[in-house]
Design an enzyme around this catalytic site. Sequence first.
Site, short mmCIF file in Angstrom:
data_model
loop_
_atom_site.label_atom_id
_atom_site.label_comp_id
_atom_site.label_asym_id
_atom_site.label_seq_id
_atom_site.Cartn_x
_atom_site.Cartn_y
_atom_site.Cartn_z
N THR A 132 0.84 -1.08 -0.09
CA THR A 132 0.04 0.02 0.06
C THR A 132 0.82 1.28 -0.03
OG1 THR A 132 -1.47 1.36 1.40
CG2 THR A 132 -0.11 -0.15 2.42
N ASP A 133 0.38 2.35 -0.40
CA ASP A 133 0.85 3.83 -0.39
C ASP A 133 1.08 4.12 1.10
OD1 ASP A 133 -1.76 4.34 -0.08
OD2 ASP A 133 -1.77 5.94 -1.51
N GLU A 134 0.39 3.72 1.75
CA GLU A 134 0.18 3.99 3.20
C GLU A 134 1.51 3.81 4.03
OE1 GLU A 134 -3.46 3.40 5.43
OE2 GLU A 134 -4.64 3.00 3.45
N TYR A 157 -1.95 -0.56 11.03
CA TYR A 157 -1.94 -1.00 9.56
C TYR A 157 -0.77 -0.88 8.70
CZ TYR A 157 -3.24 -1.73 4.81
OH TYR A 157 -3.33 -1.88 3.41
N LYS A 161 2.32 -3.27 7.35
CA LYS A 161 2.54 -3.35 5.95
C LYS A 161 3.96 -2.88 5.69
CE LYS A 161 0.27 -4.62 3.04
NZ LYS A 161 -0.07 -5.85 2.37
#
Length: 351
Positions: A132-134, A157, A161
């Site tokens: 993810t870009d997060e 989260y 990741k």
Amino acid sequence: MIKKIIITGGAGFIGSHVVRRFVTNYPDYQIINLDKLTYAGNLANLKDIEDKPNYKFVKGDIVDLEFINKLFEQEQPDAVIHLAAESHVDRSITNPLEFVMTNVVGTVNLLNAAKNLWKGQYDQKRFYHVSTDEVYGTLGDTDMFTEKTAYDPHSPYSASKASSDHFVRAYYDTYGLNTVISNCSNNYGSFHFPEKLIPLAIHNITQQKPVPVYGKGENVRDWLWVEDHARAIDVIFHKAANGTTYNIGGHNEWKNIDLIQLLCSILDKKLNRAEGESAKLITYVTDRAGHDLRYAIDATKLKDELGWEPSITFEEGLEKTVDWYLHNEEWLNNVTSGNYQDYYSEQYTNR
Ligand code: NAD
Ligand code: TYD
């Protein structure tokens, strides 16, 4: 030669689109969908392809080391496309350990099983990690995430990741495992579990229930149609060099409040309500803790090196998505009955 691929998390939102694409477009591949079927996993997402001869479902937990090692021994996969994860930020705030177990320990279990099975033939095998870009954290008003942006996760989260991405790179650097990572922006489309913003808003507007907007609704997300993400994964899986990373995104930034207003006006028309009727449901609620202000992906590398671009506009994608939810009431009713009600009241009552 790739013949057999284990796709983890194939019963989830993005995973089901990836499984469908690979089963349909590559009849010579054997696709094994490995999924624990948590609250987010749903075999109804794959009804249309479940009888295809090149598809098999295996129920299992990536955290279970013994099970994973046995499965790899039995199936002898040539590749892994790893999507299984706990994926919702709000749930990670309530239960961070579950995210560490699935997203970090589960990923390392898969990496280890692949490393042991493929010893001596890493160049002919592939471990693709979907991220993810997060992991990059949050942006100011104008900058964008590139593949070189330093990791700066803020939620449990995104921290889990980020950790899993680091382990994947460590297996490339240390053991020479053939790994690829992609970091994608927010997805939307069919089969999206209604805990995430777009399906939750469509569901609530349709049901005439309050639509919760966190904080002032000024946070910005960069939305990509899920089938474009699945196509990007296909391209990267087949064309990327070993050890590389690609960002995936649609240059499509929306403030949450503007996006919700747009959904309200689309649904006013589709449900024959007076203009402005659905917007009355918008309800500002307490902000999410550690809420990242803005995400925006620079996907130039993917376009320049591998030729991928989004295939449809946001207007087209959103229209398709709203129609899908309006025509799949049974799917929505099934996933919002039972445990969903407990989740919803815990998350939103007194917020
Ligand atoms: P999802 O929550 O809809 O699906 C996750 C799937 O993983 C479910 O089918 C679930 O049953 C399965 N799973 C969970 N724990 C498992 C375990 N221990 N063992 C085996 N299976 C397990 O998630 P999603 O939105 O489809 O996301 C898929 C992947 O893409 C995730 O890795 C996520 O981080 C990443 N991603 C998601 C988005 C997004 O907008 N949704 C954007 C970028 C990246
Ligand atoms: P979400 O769909 O949970 O994705 P992510 O947090 O991974 O980006 O949320 C998207 C944005 O919408 C995020 O800024 C939080 C906000 N949001 C709301 O305002 N109300 C809601 O009920 C939800 C679920 C999210």
